[in-house]
Motif scaffolding. Structure first.
Motif, PDB file in Angstrom:
ATOM      1  N   UNK A   1       5.402   9.893  13.799  1.00 21.08           N
ATOM      2  CA  UNK A   1       6.528   9.720  12.638  1.00 21.08           C
ATOM      3  C   UNK A   1       6.044   8.876  11.308  1.00 21.08           C
ATOM      4  N   UNK A   2       5.000   7.934  11.604  1.00 18.60           N
ATOM      5  CA  UNK A   2       4.863   7.482  10.333  1.00 18.60           C
ATOM      6  C   UNK A   2       3.931   8.657   9.201  1.00 18.60           C
ATOM      7  N   UNK A   3       3.659   9.638   9.668  1.00 18.23           N
ATOM      8  CA  UNK A   3       3.046  10.606   8.820  1.00 18.23           C
ATOM      9  C   UNK A   3       3.949  11.266   7.847  1.00 18.23           C
ATOM     10  N   UNK A   4       5.102  10.635   7.808  1.00 16.51           N
ATOM     11  CA  UNK A   4       6.067  11.151   6.566  1.00 16.51           C
ATOM     12  C   UNK A   4       5.686  10.606   5.192  1.00 16.51           C
ATOM     13  N   UNK A   5       5.096   9.345   5.693  1.00 17.23           N
ATOM     14  CA  UNK A   5       4.855   8.514   4.391  1.00 17.23           C
ATOM     15  C   UNK A   5       3.403   9.057   3.877  1.00 17.23           C
ATOM     16  N   UNK A   6       3.201   9.531   2.529  1.00 17.29           N
ATOM     17  CA  UNK A   6       1.971  10.143   2.105  1.00 17.29           C
ATOM     18  C   UNK A   6       0.883   9.231   1.962  1.00 17.29           C
ATOM     19  N   UNK A   7       1.282   7.918   1.738  1.00 14.94           N
ATOM     20  CA  UNK A   7       0.103   6.831   1.544  1.00 14.94           C
ATOM     21  C   UNK A   7      -0.404   6.458   2.766  1.00 14.94           C
ATOM     22  N   UNK A   8      -1.710   6.543   2.983  1.00 15.04           N
ATOM     23  CA  UNK A   8      -2.204   6.221   4.250  1.00 15.04           C
ATOM     24  C   UNK A   8      -2.149   4.756   4.647  1.00 15.04           C
ATOM     25  N   UNK A   9      -2.607   3.898   3.519  1.00 19.26           N
ATOM     26  CA  UNK A   9      -2.545   2.641   3.755  1.00 19.26           C
ATOM     27  C   UNK A   9      -1.115   1.908   4.238  1.00 19.26           C
TER      28      UNK A   9
END
Length: 450
Positions: A121-129
């Motif tokens: 689900x956190x893949x919606x955030x583009x920034x990997x860090x």
């Protein structure tokens, strides 16, 4: 932290330790641990064996970037997927055989499933860090909830506190404040970008007004988000009045240039002196404005370079806006011709030559004036108009110069070059033999070296 708080914390830790010992002492705990370790090893083996084949199948997905993104997220966690499937199969097998639920296996399944869902689900955030930070924090909270450690940990963090006057600041309050502020700022940023895109779509508004409204919306949402986050955690905003005043004063002195550029940006947006798309010249920089930011203006030149010019320079320095009120721009080309030329013919030929380039507008006639009697030429200035300054100035000036050259050649008009006469006040002594040779055109041979 007083003695009563320490006593309560100690009793809570003792109860959790007793529960952990009871869990380890349950019958079949070693078998459960063996099942978990075996499932992990088997998942690792299956991931290595099937990764290439599954990746080949994933490459065939075309035209569905959203689905491909989800598939890639699962592919990168293939070992966890197999581990969850194997533990789930183990729990189904226990239920089918009528065995009592195995707590170790259930806990391991819940922890691994929570990590899988949160990380995907956190893949919606583009920034990997940022995505990894969100995954770690969310999984720690989920793990504490699964292990029934949320209350003891919260109590321990709440007991770790310091008192500043009448205010009590605990570690739990700080963590809540960080989490709430981060979420509020993220939500304000998302909503701000959405509203900014909607505002940019209104063609009825001027480009400058659209940029100003978008920036004010973003700033307002951030301020509201910070105030709501502080109030939601329980921080008394009135107690921060003196502190915020002192911080504002310090920032005002320490960040004078930043504040100056920010205020200059607001002034630029209000007076609409420049806007995106305008062709400008600032100092030696010639280009067109790509974007107006809170601190700088992005100017793209003809050679593809992008200059980030501080907003303050547009307020304090001279700025040439080639398309401020009108897109029509007049260009001057200066030239000189020989004294043997007829000035009337030169003016006629120059005006006809200026009409040949396509970018020169036809509804405003070029003009040519004689400006001076130069040292070796008759000096003229040719003036013509263009309506697309973003396409460049030097290129159309060069086209007009080439048209002048061709027209002058066709009409026998010469372009002079300067002549210089050198007069020697002291007579030179010339050998007669050398002078005779020079008169006959023969070159004297240099003397042989000794």
């Amino acid at each position: 932290m007083d003695e009563a708080d320490v006593s309560r914390l100690g009793r809570s830790i003792e109860r959790q330790a007793e529960n952990a010992l009871d869990l380890v002492g349950e019958p079949g705990s070693l078998i459960q641990i063996a099942i978990i370790v075996g499932a992990f090893l088997l998942a690792w083996l299956l991931a290595r064996v099937t990764h290439s084949a599954l990746e080949e199948q994933a490459r065939r997905i075309k035209g569905a970037p959203g689905i491909l993104r989800i598939v890639v997220a699962f592919m990168r966690r293939l070992r966890t997927v197999y581990f969850v499937v194997l533990l789930w199969a183990a729990t189904l097998a226990e239920a089918a055989l009528g065995m009592a639920p195995q707590r170790f296996v259930s806990i391991a399944l819940s922890l691994s499933l929570a990590y899988l869902v949160i990380s995907v689900a956190s893949r919606i955030v583009r920034n990997r860090v940022v995505a990894r930070m969100i995954t770690a924090v969310a999984w720690i909270i989920a793990a504490l909830s699964i292990l029934d450690l949320t209350t003891p940990v919260a109590n321990a963090l709440d007991l770790a506190a310091i008192n500043i006057g009448a205010a009590r600041i605990s570690a739990l309050l700080v963590l809540k404040l960080i989490a709430v502020i981060a979420f509020a700022l993220w939500l304000a940023n998302v909503v701000g970008r959405f509203l900014d895109r909607r505002v940019q779509g209104y063609e009825e508004l001027t480009p400058t007004l659209r940029v100003l409204i978008g920036k004010l919306l973003k700033i307002g949402l951030i301020v509201v988000a910070l105030a709501a986050a502080l109030a939601g955690v329980g921080v008394d905003l009135t107690a921060l009045t003196v502190l915020s005043g002192a911080i504002g004063l310090g920032l005002g002195f320490g960040l004078q240039k930043v504040v100056s550029n920010f205020i200059s940006g607001i002034i630029i947006l209000l007076d609409r002196s420049i806007k995106p798309g305008d062709t400008i010249t600032v100092g030696e920089t010639y280009g067109w404005i790509r974007e107006l930011r809170a601190r700088f203006v992005s100017v793209v030149t003809r050679d593809g370079k992008e200059y980030l010019i501080p907003n303050e320079d547009f307020i304090t320095n001279q700025v040439v806006n080639w398309s401020f009120t009108d897109e029509l721009v007049r260009i001057d080309v200066k030239f000189g011709v020989s004294y043997n030329s007829n000035p009337h013919d030169v003016i006629r030929v120059a005006k006809e030559a200026a009409k040949k380039p396509e970018r020169v507008v036809s509804h405003k006639e070029p003009v040519c004036w004689m400006t001076d009697f130069g040292d070796s030429s008759l000096d003229f200035v040719l003036r013509f108009w263009i309506k697309d300054p973003p396409a460049g100035i030097a290129n159309v000036r060069g086209q007009v110069l080439l048209a002048l050259w061709d027209a002058f050649k066709e009409n026998g008009i010469d372009i002079p070059f300067p002549h210089r006469e050198v007069i020697f006040k002291t007579p030179l002594k010339v050998d007669r033999a050398e002078a005779a040779n020079l008169a006959t055109g023969e070159a004297m041979s240099p003397p042989l070296p000794d």
